[in-house]
Design a protein around this motif. Structure first.
Motif, short mmCIF file in Angstrom:
data_model
loop_
_atom_site.label_atom_id
_atom_site.label_comp_id
_atom_site.label_asym_id
_atom_site.label_seq_id
_atom_site.Cartn_x
_atom_site.Cartn_y
_atom_site.Cartn_z
N GLY A 316 0.83 -1.19 0.00
CA GLY A 316 0.00 0.00 0.00
C GLY A 316 0.86 1.24 0.00
O GLY A 316 2.02 1.23 -0.43
N THR A 317 0.33 2.33 0.52
CA THR A 317 1.02 3.61 0.52
C THR A 317 1.30 4.06 1.95
O THR A 317 0.80 3.47 2.92
N GLU A 318 2.08 5.11 2.07
CA GLU A 318 2.33 5.68 3.38
C GLU A 318 1.02 6.09 4.05
O GLU A 318 0.80 5.79 5.23
N MET A 319 0.14 6.72 3.29
CA MET A 319 -1.13 7.17 3.86
C MET A 319 -1.99 6.00 4.29
O MET A 319 -2.63 6.04 5.35
N SER A 320 -2.01 4.93 3.50
CA SER A 320 -2.84 3.78 3.87
C SER A 320 -2.31 3.09 5.12
O SER A 320 -3.09 2.59 5.94
N VAL A 321 -0.98 3.07 5.31
CA VAL A 321 -0.41 2.49 6.52
C VAL A 321 -0.80 3.32 7.74
O VAL A 321 -1.14 2.77 8.80
N VAL A 322 -0.76 4.63 7.60
CA VAL A 322 -1.15 5.51 8.71
C VAL A 322 -2.60 5.26 9.11
O VAL A 322 -2.91 5.05 10.29
N LEU A 323 -3.49 5.26 8.14
CA LEU A 323 -4.92 5.08 8.44
C LEU A 323 -5.22 3.68 8.96
O LEU A 323 -6.04 3.51 9.87
N ALA A 324 -4.54 2.67 8.41
CA ALA A 324 -4.74 1.30 8.90
C ALA A 324 -4.26 1.16 10.34
O ALA A 324 -4.86 0.44 11.14
N ARG A 327 -6.94 2.63 12.58
CA ARG A 327 -8.09 1.71 12.68
C ARG A 327 -7.79 0.53 13.58
O ARG A 327 -8.63 0.10 14.37
N ALA A 328 -6.56 0.02 13.48
CA ALA A 328 -6.18 -1.16 14.27
C ALA A 328 -6.24 -0.87 15.77
O ALA A 328 -6.48 -1.79 16.57
#
Length: 348
Positions: A316-324, A327-328
């Motif tokens: 994924g992307t940097e942004m998707s890792v941040v948002l995931a 959420r976690a």
């Protein structure tokens, strides 16, 4: 783009755009360390670099793109490595693979002589324009170069191409994944552990992954912001800046998203649009501060460190890792009503 820089994922930059300044890794001590602490930090840094060299040596035996990319990123901070472990040699090998693509070319931007004024790598800049012509990051990179060279016409053309691009991706997510899959090849030795933090091996791996990934070459964000600001009376340029803002808002990078929202907030003539951008940017700062907190937590908690490493390995992307990550851990992506960011909070 020089040496080993352990940074946050642009937290202070989000707070001070368009300055886009870098900050220390979350949780780094704010007070000046004493002599004993300085020696301990020096010894730990030496051990970490040796561990990175050992990891790179193992990965250099592979032929696939991702392990070689990981090896190159691990080897980049090393002083006088053997030729087979040099940043240049490892990236050159990775680039021979059919699936190398722009993710490898992008990190080749840092394969250059900074002291000689030869950065970014000109060959990589040219190659990216062919490999990823629909990526706004490529044209913002070139805009920064052309602006530095005083070529306003070329910078204007770069802006137009960036505005009409389909996406924004600075490939930090790909580098993060390569590193996250690389650090598990060998167990970190005990002398790489921070005795003041309890995450052990997982903490070491996490610091390497997020620290080295955040040293990724970045495009000309500041130059773009200044170019748009300087030409705010030119309706055609403003139109392209606002088109670019939309591309950046949905791109891979928190920094890119922050710039997009900044452009919309300052250049839009619609009050509702300005307020929407301001609210979204406030939420972005909230997200990055929460992610910084998780990084601090992970340095003392193995479970959190393992979770962040797992998310980095997922791609994924940097942004998707941040948002995931948020959420976690049940953290909302939107700031509470009335919340205001502070520089003090970002450094805790």
């Amino acid at each position: 783009m020089q040496g080993r820089r352990v940074l946050t994922l642009a937290l202070a930059s989000l707070l001070t755009l368009p300055a886009l300044a870098a900050t220390s890794w979350p949780g780094a001590p704010m007070a000046a360390p004493g002599k004993a602490e300085q020696k301990a930090q020096k010894d730990q840094t030496k051990a970490l670099l040796q561990f990175q060299k050992d990891l790179a040596s193992v990965l250099a035996l592979r032929t696939e793109t991702e392990p070689l990319l990981g090896a190159a990123l691990l080897a980049r901070p090393l002083t006088d490595p053997p030729e087979v472990l040099s940043y240049h040699a490892l990236l050159e090998r990775a680039s021979r693979n059919a699936d190398a693509g722009p993710r490898v070319t992008w990190v080749r931007l840092a394969d250059c002589n900074a002291k000689g004024g030869e950065c970014p790598n000109a060959e990589a800049v040219t190659q990216l324009q062919t490999q990823a012509p629909d990526n706004a990051a490529v044209w913002l990179l070139k805009l920064g170069i052309d602006d530095h060279n005083g070529d306003a016409n070329a910078a204007r053309a770069d802006l137009a191409k960036a505005a009409n691009a389909k996406t924004y991706d600075d490939y930090l997510g790909a580098s993060m994944k390569a590193l996250a899959n690389s650090v598990s090849q060998l167990p970190p030795p005990p002398n790489t552990f921070n005795p003041l933090q309890g995450a052990g091996a997982a903490g070491v791996q996490m610091v390497i992954v997020f620290g080295l990934a955040s040293a990724q070459p970045m495009p000309g964000f500041q130059a773009t912001a200044k170019f748009c600001e300087a030409n705010k009376d030119n309706s055609a340029i403003v139109g392209d800046c606002l088109k670019l803002a939309k591309v950046l808002e949905w791109g891979s990078s928190p920094l890119g998203r922050s710039l997009g929202l900044h452009l919309r907030e300052t250049l839009s003539t619609d009050a509702a649009d300005q307020q929407s951008a301001k609210t979204a940017r406030l939420n972005l700062i909230w997200q990055m501060q929460r992610f910084a907190q998780l990084n601090v937590q992970a340095q003392g908690d193995k479970a959190t460190a393992f979770k962040l490493l797992s998310l980095a390995r997922s791609g994924g992307t940097e942004m998707s890792v941040v948002l995931a990550s948020l959420r976690a851990y049940g953290m909302p992506a939107e700031a509470p009503a009335g919340w205001e960011p502070s520089h003090v909070e970002s450094s805790k």
